[in-house]
Design an enzyme around this catalytic site. Structure first.
Site, PDB file in Angstrom:
ATOM      1  CD  GLU A   1      42.605  15.898  73.857  1.00  0.00           C
ATOM      2  OE1 GLU A   1      41.749  15.564  74.698  1.00  0.00           O
ATOM      3  OE2 GLU A   1      43.296  16.944  73.948  1.00  0.00           O
TER       4      GLU A   1
ATOM      5  CG  ASP B   1      34.407  13.803  77.750  1.00  0.00           C
ATOM      6  OD1 ASP B   1      35.457  14.457  77.883  1.00  0.00           O
ATOM      7  OD2 ASP B   1      34.374  12.676  77.236  1.00  0.00           O
TER       8      ASP B   1
END
Length: 255
Positions: free
Chosen positions: A46, A57
């Protein structure tokens, strides 16, 4: 079959998806990191496209993205780096990022360039389901790319079914609604993953957020097809002396 379909047809348990940030630790590290991940046993890569405002994130991946942006990483540079990567890397590669830089690049151009480079699929967490169905999904499909939606413990069964129907490749099961990198109690996550398992979904399920070592990877794999590791790998790169050794040591500690 697509590369993702081939992967899950061949191996539907203990699938290890590793997240890395394009342009980290150095601008030209992208291919080096990808080759090291393949060599040391990752099943799937990924590849994160750094963005200045990454919603999902945690601090470690945010910091790696900031460093990559400072290094000069852009989507255009990434596609230059990916030219010909299929001569060296045969495992599936999905691009993970956010809509703003993709739209600035041009959505159809982005899909065309991703497909031409040999990318297999996309994860764009802030692409709404409705816009996917009405505008962007047909473009993604036109270029033969898989698209992976995310579900969380709070996602209703009806909506999980809908997102599973719209997804191809796999379904990304977020272990909690927090950002990446947080410690998780996987005993509570197990109830949610069992619920997904019982739904007999169309797509394989990979679990992400909070998977950092062999124990949490095995816990995720108990109820899903595999797990996604990001923050812990970025930390291993950050603390290692070189990409090859850091990657080898880290992946051998997981599998």
């Amino acid at each position: 079959m697509s590369r993702l379909q081939e992967l899950f047809a061949r191996k539907n348990k203990q699938v290890l998806n590793v997240y890395c940030t394009a342009g980290y630790p150095g601008l030209n590290s992208t291919r080096t990191v990808m080759k090291a991940l393949q060599r040391h046993g990752a099943d799937l890569i990924e590849l994160g496209m750094p963005y200045s405002d990454p919603l999902a994130d945690g601090p470690v991946i945010q910091a790696s993205g900031s460093r990559a942006l400072q290094n000069g990483m852009t989507i255009a540079v990434l596609f230059e780096q990916l030219q010909g990567f299929r001569t060296e890397i045969n495992i599936p590669v999905v691009l993970m990022g956010y809509m703003n830089p993709v739209l600035q690049y041009g959505f159809e151009k982005f899909c065309a360039d991703a497909a031409a480079a040999g990318v297999d699929g996309l994860i764009l967490p802030d692409l709404p389901e409705y816009e996917f169905e009405t505008e962007y999904g047909p473009v993604i499909k036109q270029y033969g790319l898989d698209f992976i939606f995310l579900v969380t413990p709070e996602t209703s069964g009806e909506r999980v079914g809908k997102l599973d129907a719209l997804s191809s490749g796999f379904l990304y099961a977020v272990s909690s609604s927090a950002t990446t990198g947080k410690d998780k109690d996987f005993s509570s996550v197990a109830v949610y993953l069992q619920r997904l398992q019982e739904m007999q979904l169309k797509n394989p399920v990979l679990v992400g957020f909070g998977i950092k070592d062999r124990e949490t990877f095995q816990s995720a794999c108990q109820y899903a097809n595999g797990g996604i590791i990001g923050t812990a790998y970025i930390q291993a790169l950050e603390n290692g002396t070189d990409v090859e050794t850091a990657t080898g040591n880290f992946l051998s500690s997981i599998q």
